[in-house]
Structure formats: C-alpha cells, structure tokens
Design an enzyme around this catalytic site. Structure first.
Site, PDB file in Angstrom:
ATOM      1  CG  ASP A  48      -2.272   0.737   0.819  1.00  0.00           C
ATOM      2  OD1 ASP A  48      -2.796   0.512  -0.290  1.00  0.00           O
ATOM      3  OD2 ASP A  48      -2.751   1.547   1.625  1.00  0.00           O
ATOM      4  CD  GLU A  90      -3.028   7.602   3.309  1.00  0.00           C
ATOM      5  OE1 GLU A  90      -3.981   8.360   3.594  1.00  0.00           O
ATOM      6  OE2 GLU A  90      -3.049   6.839   2.338  1.00  0.00           O
ATOM      7  CD  GLU A 142      -8.712   8.894  -0.578  1.00  0.00           C
ATOM      8  OE1 GLU A 142      -8.276   7.804  -0.167  1.00  0.00           O
ATOM      9  OE2 GLU A 142      -8.136   9.990  -0.368  1.00  0.00           O
ATOM     10  CD  GLU A 212      -9.295  -0.177  -3.475  1.00  0.00           C
ATOM     11  OE1 GLU A 212      -9.010  -0.768  -2.422  1.00  0.00           O
ATOM     12  OE2 GLU A 212      -8.702   0.851  -3.847  1.00  0.00           O
TER      13      GLU A 212
HETATM   14  C1  LIG Z   1      -5.294   0.077  -2.476  1.00  0.00           C
HETATM   15  C2  LIG Z   1      -5.730   1.321  -1.795  1.00  0.00           C
HETATM   16  N1  LIG Z   1      -6.960   1.800  -2.039  1.00  0.00           N
HETATM   17  C3  LIG Z   1      -7.380   2.938  -1.445  1.00  0.00           C
HETATM   18  C4  LIG Z   1      -6.556   3.621  -0.578  1.00  0.00           C
HETATM   19  C5  LIG Z   1      -7.083   4.871   0.095  1.00  0.00           C
HETATM   20  O1  LIG Z   1      -6.224   5.921   0.044  1.00  0.00           O
HETATM   21  C6  LIG Z   1      -5.278   3.094  -0.350  1.00  0.00           C
HETATM   22  N2  LIG Z   1      -4.421   3.696   0.494  1.00  0.00           N
HETATM   23  N3  LIG Z   1      -4.900   1.939  -0.966  1.00  0.00           N
END
Ligand SMILES: Cc1ncc(CO)c(N)n1
EC number: 3.5.99.2
Length: 223
Positions: A48, A90, A142, A212
């Site tokens: 991520d 983040e 998001e 996702e």
């Molecule tokens: C895969 C993914 N989808 C959404 C977000 C939301 O910012 C993230 N950080 N990572």
C-alpha cells in the site's frame, strides 16, 4: 418530500454485491475478527505504501482537472487539496508504521495486482480523461478504504489493538466526512454530465472495485 436519488446511490444499489466484495473482503474480515495473519498485514503495508506513492500524482491530476474543468464556485479544489495534504501525512505514517513492524519499505517489489492498479491510475492521469470520470475513481478509491476500515472499528469487532491505529487512519469520522464531500462533488458533476461521460464513469467505478478486490486478494496471499 423525498430527496432525489443521486447517481452514486443508484450505482451503489446496482453494484451492491461487487461493492461489498471490496469493503467486506476476507482480508478486512480477518482484521475485524482478530485472526489476521501478521505477515499478510505486513504485505499489505508495504504494497500500500507503493500504491499511495502512485496515488499522489493521480490525485494531483484530479486537482488540476477540478481547477480547469469545474466552474469551481463549489470549492472542489479545496476539498481535493485537503486530500493531497492528507496523503503527505499518510506517507510519513507508512514509514513510521513499517519501522514499528520491522518492515523495510525501500526494497519492496510491487506485486502484479499492485502494478496493474498503479498502471490504471496512470491511465486516468491523461488529460483526455474527463474530470467527472477521474473524480469518480478518486471518490471510490477513498470510500472503499473508509468503509472497509470503519467496519473493523464497529463495537462488536475484535480488531487486535496493534491494528486499531491503522483502522483509525481511514475509518475515522473526519475521513468519512471527507469521503462524503468527494461524493457530493461527484454527484454534482454527474448531474450535469453527458450520457457518454456517465457511462464511462460507471465503467471506471467497476474497474476500481475490481482492482480493490485484487489488491486485498494479493495482501491476503491469494494470488
Ligand atoms: C489500495 C488502496 N486503495 C485505497 C486507498 C485509500 O487511500 C489506499 N491507500 N490503498
């Protein structure tokens, strides 16, 4: 009088099954049930981090499109700018969290699902992609995280204490309000969008949902 049903509401009803597949994925359920495999969590964390780095230029492109493309008396630019600022925070958080778990971020190789998702984001940066279409992707990306992690924080959840901070990051209320602001932007745009744009935007939403799910699958070690 009953409020008018928005376009996003129509879509969420129509694609409920796919949508829930993204927000109630076995990976998320395993966090919520407290039986997550920590190595899966670390995989997700590292992957991520790579994703979020690729997400920044995408969000910047949405910001540019908002500035150019909407008659921005509605403050779209400011909402999206808030998103950019949150991403700055983040990225620092990922570094701190990786350190906490003894994970290295510098030598992570993006896995196939992640590469494909990042490539998809890059394709949306193109100036040929309309503001409305890009904004739908942004909102969906998001919002899926918001709903997924908020699910892990519900009263009856058994989320391990050491993962609560991660869940809070996206599951907190103010992130939820921000997602609602994005949704309002999207619905306002869709309201005045051509049939062609609306069709493209809906297809883009479905692509996001698939990416996702693949991303969670990858984290869960199912690819
Ligand atoms: C895969 C993914 N989808 C959404 C977000 C939301 O910012 C993230 N950080 N990572």
């Amino acid at each position: 009088m009953q409020a008018k049903i928005t376009v996003t509401e129509t879509w969420l009803r129509k694609h409920r099954h796919l949508y829930d597949g993204a927000t109630r994925h076995p990976f998320i359920r395993s966090i919520r049930d407290g039986n997550i495999d920590i190595s899966a969590f670390k995989t997700w964390l590292g992957q991520d981090y790579i994703f979020v780095r690729a997400f920044v230029p995408f969000v910047a492109s949405v910001l540019t499109k908002a500035y150019k493309g909407s008659d921005d008396g509605n403050g779209d630019v400011e909402v999206i700018l808030g998103g950019v600022a949150a991403l700055h925070d983040e990225i620092s958080w990922f570094k701190k969290e990786a350190f906490k778990w003894g994970a290295q971020l510098s030598n992570i190789v993006p896995q196939k699902a992640n590469q494909e998702y990042c490539r998809f984001l890059e394709s949306l940066i193109s100036p040929e992609v309309e503001y409305t279409v890009a904004a739908v992707a942004f909102w969906a990306i998001e919002n899926i995280y918001q709903e997924s992690f908020a699910y892990c924080l519900e009263d009856d959840s058994k989320t391990p204490p050491e993962l609560k901070e991660t869940c809070q990051r996206w599951g907190n209320e103010s992130f939820g309000e921000y997602c609602n602001s994005l949704r309002n932007i999207v619905d306002r745009q869709l309201e005045k969008g051509s049939d062609d744009v609306i069709t493209k935007a809906e297809a883009t939403l479905l692509r996001v949902l698939e990416h996702e799910v693949d991303f969670w699958n990858m984290s869960h070690g199912r690819t």
